[in-house]
Motif scaffolding. Structure first.
Motif, PDB file in Angstrom:
ATOM      1  N   TYR A   1      31.644  78.343  36.885  1.00 51.54           N
ATOM      2  CA  TYR A   1      30.701  77.390  36.322  1.00 51.54           C
ATOM      3  C   TYR A   1      30.322  77.948  34.963  1.00 51.54           C
ATOM      4  CZ  TYR A   1      26.469  74.467  35.972  1.00 51.54           C
ATOM      5  OH  TYR A   1      25.500  73.563  35.574  1.00 51.54           O
ATOM      6  N   GLY A   2      30.686  77.208  33.885  1.00 48.09           N
ATOM      7  CA  GLY A   2      30.429  77.779  32.575  1.00 48.09           C
ATOM      8  C   GLY A   2      30.645  76.811  31.430  1.00 48.09           C
ATOM      9  N   HIS A   3      30.552  77.349  30.239  1.00 51.27           N
ATOM     10  CA  HIS A   3      30.592  76.551  29.018  1.00 51.27           C
ATOM     11  C   HIS A   3      31.934  76.671  28.303  1.00 51.27           C
ATOM     12  CE1 HIS A   3      26.384  75.299  28.865  1.00 51.27           C
ATOM     13  NE2 HIS A   3      26.029  76.531  29.234  1.00 51.27           N
ATOM     14  N   SER A   4      32.260  75.651  27.534  1.00 54.51           N
ATOM     15  CA  SER A   4      33.379  75.680  26.596  1.00 54.51           C
ATOM     16  C   SER A   4      33.127  74.613  25.545  1.00 54.51           C
ATOM     17  CB  SER A   4      34.711  75.399  27.301  1.00 54.51           C
ATOM     18  OG  SER A   4      35.731  75.162  26.344  1.00 54.51           O
ATOM     19  N   SER A   5      32.924  75.036  24.310  1.00 53.22           N
ATOM     20  CA  SER A   5      32.663  74.059  23.249  1.00 53.22           C
ATOM     21  C   SER A   5      33.892  73.192  22.992  1.00 53.22           C
ATOM     22  CB  SER A   5      32.238  74.783  21.964  1.00 53.22           C
ATOM     23  OG  SER A   5      33.229  75.718  21.559  1.00 53.22           O
ATOM     24  N   SER A   6      35.101  73.765  23.127  1.00 53.13           N
ATOM     25  CA  SER A   6      36.305  72.973  22.900  1.00 53.13           C
ATOM     26  C   SER A   6      36.495  71.908  23.978  1.00 53.13           C
ATOM     27  CB  SER A   6      37.543  73.875  22.826  1.00 53.13           C
ATOM     28  OG  SER A   6      37.697  74.632  24.006  1.00 53.13           O
TER      29      SER A   6
ATOM     30  N   GLY B   1      28.696  70.286  28.709  1.00 56.31           N
ATOM     31  CA  GLY B   1      28.822  71.227  29.809  1.00 56.31           C
ATOM     32  C   GLY B   1      27.458  71.548  30.400  1.00 56.31           C
ATOM     33  N   PRO B   2      27.400  72.514  31.306  1.00 54.67           N
ATOM     34  CA  PRO B   2      28.501  73.354  31.788  1.00 54.67           C
ATOM     35  C   PRO B   2      29.498  72.580  32.642  1.00 54.67           C
ATOM     36  CG  PRO B   2      26.337  74.324  32.294  1.00 54.67           C
ATOM     37  CD  PRO B   2      26.109  72.922  31.882  1.00 54.67           C
ATOM     38  N   PHE B   3      30.666  73.226  32.858  1.00 51.40           N
ATOM     39  CA  PHE B   3      31.754  72.629  33.626  1.00 51.40           C
ATOM     40  C   PHE B   3      32.091  73.504  34.833  1.00 51.40           C
ATOM     41  CE2 PHE B   3      32.496  71.771  29.080  1.00 51.40           C
ATOM     42  CZ  PHE B   3      32.404  70.383  29.075  1.00 51.40           C
ATOM     43  N   TRP B   4      32.683  72.852  35.836  1.00 47.41           N
ATOM     44  CA  TRP B   4      33.211  73.567  36.996  1.00 47.41           C
ATOM     45  C   TRP B   4      34.722  73.706  36.849  1.00 47.41           C
ATOM     46  CZ3 TRP B   4      30.696  76.095  40.795  1.00 47.41           C
ATOM     47  CH2 TRP B   4      29.325  75.842  40.953  1.00 47.41           C
ATOM     48  N   GLY B   5      35.223  74.883  37.196  1.00 54.32           N
ATOM     49  CA  GLY B   5      36.653  75.123  37.152  1.00 54.32           C
ATOM     50  C   GLY B   5      37.084  76.036  38.281  1.00 54.32           C
ATOM     51  N   ARG B   6      38.368  76.276  38.374  1.00 51.45           N
ATOM     52  CA  ARG B   6      38.913  77.132  39.431  1.00 51.45           C
ATOM     53  C   ARG B   6      40.264  77.685  38.989  1.00 51.45           C
ATOM     54  NH1 ARG B   6      41.407  73.035  44.055  1.00 51.45           N
ATOM     55  NH2 ARG B   6      42.779  71.864  42.659  1.00 51.45           N
ATOM     56  N   HIS B   7      40.756  78.679  39.702  1.00 48.48           N
ATOM     57  CA  HIS B   7      42.144  79.092  39.503  1.00 48.48           C
ATOM     58  C   HIS B   7      42.778  79.349  40.864  1.00 48.48           C
ATOM     59  CE1 HIS B   7      40.500  83.277  39.686  1.00 48.48           C
ATOM     60  NE2 HIS B   7      41.712  83.581  40.166  1.00 48.48           N
ATOM     61  N   TYR B   8      44.088  79.129  40.920  1.00 51.84           N
ATOM     62  CA  TYR B   8      44.794  79.288  42.194  1.00 51.84           C
ATOM     63  C   TYR B   8      46.257  79.622  41.949  1.00 51.84           C
ATOM     64  CZ  TYR B   8      45.935  74.309  41.313  1.00 51.84           C
ATOM     65  OH  TYR B   8      46.338  73.118  40.740  1.00 51.84           O
ATOM     66  N   LEU B   9      46.866  80.165  42.973  1.00 52.55           N
ATOM     67  CA  LEU B   9      48.290  80.458  42.975  1.00 52.55           C
ATOM     68  C   LEU B   9      49.021  79.422  43.807  1.00 52.55           C
ATOM     69  CD1 LEU B   9      48.082  84.296  43.629  1.00 52.55           C
ATOM     70  CD2 LEU B   9      49.109  83.271  41.578  1.00 52.55           C
ATOM     71  N   PHE B  10      50.232  79.070  43.387  1.00 47.86           N
ATOM     72  CA  PHE B  10      51.159  78.300  44.209  1.00 47.86           C
ATOM     73  C   PHE B  10      52.187  79.279  44.784  1.00 47.86           C
ATOM     74  CE2 PHE B  10      51.070  73.695  42.462  1.00 47.86           C
ATOM     75  CZ  PHE B  10      50.374  73.278  43.579  1.00 47.86           C
ATOM     76  N   TRP B  11      52.362  79.231  46.092  1.00 48.92           N
ATOM     77  CA  TRP B  11      53.357  80.058  46.772  1.00 48.92           C
ATOM     78  C   TRP B  11      54.464  79.172  47.317  1.00 48.92           C
ATOM     79  CZ3 TRP B  11      52.741  85.439  47.269  1.00 48.92           C
ATOM     80  CH2 TRP B  11      51.490  85.934  46.871  1.00 48.92           C
ATOM     81  N   HIS B  12      55.701  79.643  47.210  1.00 44.80           N
ATOM     82  CA  HIS B  12      56.865  78.931  47.733  1.00 44.80           C
ATOM     83  C   HIS B  12      57.784  79.946  48.403  1.00 44.80           C
ATOM     84  CE1 HIS B  12      60.117  76.118  48.155  1.00 44.80           C
ATOM     85  NE2 HIS B  12      60.890  76.742  47.281  1.00 44.80           N
ATOM     86  N   HIS B  13      57.997  79.747  49.710  1.00 38.92           N
ATOM     87  CA  HIS B  13      58.826  80.683  50.478  1.00 38.92           C
ATOM     88  C   HIS B  13      58.334  82.130  50.340  1.00 38.92           C
ATOM     89  CE1 HIS B  13      62.443  77.711  50.513  1.00 38.92           C
ATOM     90  NE2 HIS B  13      61.499  77.382  51.379  1.00 38.92           N
TER      91      HIS B  13
ATOM     92  N   TRP C   1      44.464  78.889  24.940  1.00 36.27           N
ATOM     93  CA  TRP C   1      43.995  78.134  26.117  1.00 36.27           C
ATOM     94  C   TRP C   1      42.472  78.215  26.254  1.00 36.27           C
ATOM     95  CZ3 TRP C   1      42.147  79.979  30.965  1.00 36.27           C
ATOM     96  CH2 TRP C   1      42.122  81.378  31.115  1.00 36.27           C
ATOM     97  N   HIS C   2      41.917  77.256  26.955  1.00 35.90           N
ATOM     98  CA  HIS C   2      40.477  77.021  26.957  1.00 35.90           C
ATOM     99  C   HIS C   2      39.829  77.527  28.243  1.00 35.90           C
ATOM    100  CE1 HIS C   2      41.360  74.718  23.416  1.00 35.90           C
ATOM    101  NE2 HIS C   2      42.154  73.935  24.113  1.00 35.90           N
ATOM    102  N   ALA C   3      39.536  78.812  28.276  1.00 39.87           N
ATOM    103  CA  ALA C   3      38.839  79.396  29.424  1.00 39.87           C
ATOM    104  C   ALA C   3      37.343  79.122  29.308  1.00 39.87           C
ATOM    105  CB  ALA C   3      39.088  80.897  29.475  1.00 39.87           C
ATOM    106  N   LEU C   4      36.689  78.981  30.448  1.00 43.33           N
ATOM    107  CA  LEU C   4      35.243  78.835  30.459  1.00 43.33           C
ATOM    108  C   LEU C   4      34.577  80.182  30.190  1.00 43.33           C
ATOM    109  CD1 LEU C   4      34.699  76.563  33.598  1.00 43.33           C
ATOM    110  CD2 LEU C   4      34.679  75.884  31.188  1.00 43.33           C
ATOM    111  N   ASN C   5      33.438  80.104  29.517  1.00 43.87           N
ATOM    112  CA  ASN C   5      32.562  81.269  29.388  1.00 43.87           C
ATOM    113  C   ASN C   5      31.590  81.180  30.562  1.00 43.87           C
ATOM    114  OD1 ASN C   5      31.026  83.421  28.569  1.00 43.87           O
ATOM    115  ND2 ASN C   5      29.993  82.307  26.934  1.00 43.87           N
ATOM    116  N   PRO C   6      31.854  81.916  31.648  1.00 40.45           N
ATOM    117  CA  PRO C   6      31.144  81.629  32.901  1.00 40.45           C
ATOM    118  C   PRO C   6      29.679  82.043  32.905  1.00 40.45           C
ATOM    119  CG  PRO C   6      32.642  83.480  33.193  1.00 40.45           C
ATOM    120  CD  PRO C   6      32.883  82.958  31.809  1.00 40.45           C
ATOM    121  N   LEU C   7      28.856  81.142  33.434  1.00 43.79           N
ATOM    122  CA  LEU C   7      27.479  81.457  33.773  1.00 43.79           C
ATOM    123  C   LEU C   7      27.427  82.045  35.178  1.00 43.79           C
ATOM    124  CD1 LEU C   7      25.906  78.109  32.554  1.00 43.79           C
ATOM    125  CD2 LEU C   7      25.727  80.328  31.405  1.00 43.79           C
TER     126      LEU C   7
END
Length: 203
Positions: A152-157, A166-178, A17-23
């Protein structure tokens, strides 16, 4: 501007998977209070820090259906898979899913990786070729999108895949259900979206 990569020209990328190399990166406290507008323009903050569906937002922005190209469904078991630390709250063994989000005409707009409990992934992704939002909407699943981090970071892929520098903006989050976490999602958005959202930085 670099021309969009058309479907017939799309490179085949490795399934790691393609994680950013964060600045720069920020945690939940930054997500809650937002960023200075000179760092990230308001329209981009609504996309990145809001709790709405990116699939739906992209469709509204472009005026085209948002389609999903599934590029990986891998059993990663109990491996942490170099994911954000919040993966630990998603019960294992886990399946990792990777997709491109694109317009119906072929323009890639975002990349997403998600991790699911292997025993329950088919309950939530009954049609794996559709976006998560579409699957869960069809099930009338009540969800809470809990944005945990921004990058905010780089990814050659991803430069290769988006046809954008790049650089690109990204995020991560959780989905909660009940009250239970069902998936962790890591997303990166293409700078191509400036055509709809304006410049990334607000001067």
């Amino acid at each position: 501007m670099t021309p969009a990569i058309k479907p017939s020209q799309r490179p085949t990328l490795p399934t790691a998977w393609h994680a950013l190399n964060p600045l720069w990166q920020g945690g939940e406290d930054v997500v809650q209070k937002g960023l200075p507008h000179h760092q990230l323009a308001p329209a981009w903050q609504m996309l990145l820090l809001g709790d709405g569906s990116p699939t739906r937002h992209l469709q509204l922005l472009t005026g085209e259906p948002t389609e999903v190209d599934v590029i990986d469904m891998s059993l990663v078991g109990m491996d942490h898979d170099y994911a954000p630390e919040q993966l630990s709250v998603v019960p294992g063994p886990r399946v990792r899913r990777q997709v491109w989000l694109r317009t119906a005409s072929g323009q890639r707009l975002a990349y997403a990786t998600s991790w699911w409990n292997a025993e329950h992934v088919d309950e939530y992704l009954q049609n794996r070729s559709l976006g998560i939002w579409v699957n869960l909407t069809r099930l009338r699943t009540e969800l809470y999108r809990d944005v945990q981090g921004i990058y905010y970071g780089h990814s050659s892929s991803l430069e290769l895949a988006f046809g954008e520098a790049g650089p690109f903006w990204g995020r991560h989050y959780l989905f909660w259900h009940h009250g239970h976490p069902i998936t962790l999602i890591y997303e990166v958005f293409s700078p191509y979206l400036r055509q709809y959202l304006g410049p990334v930085r607000h001067v």
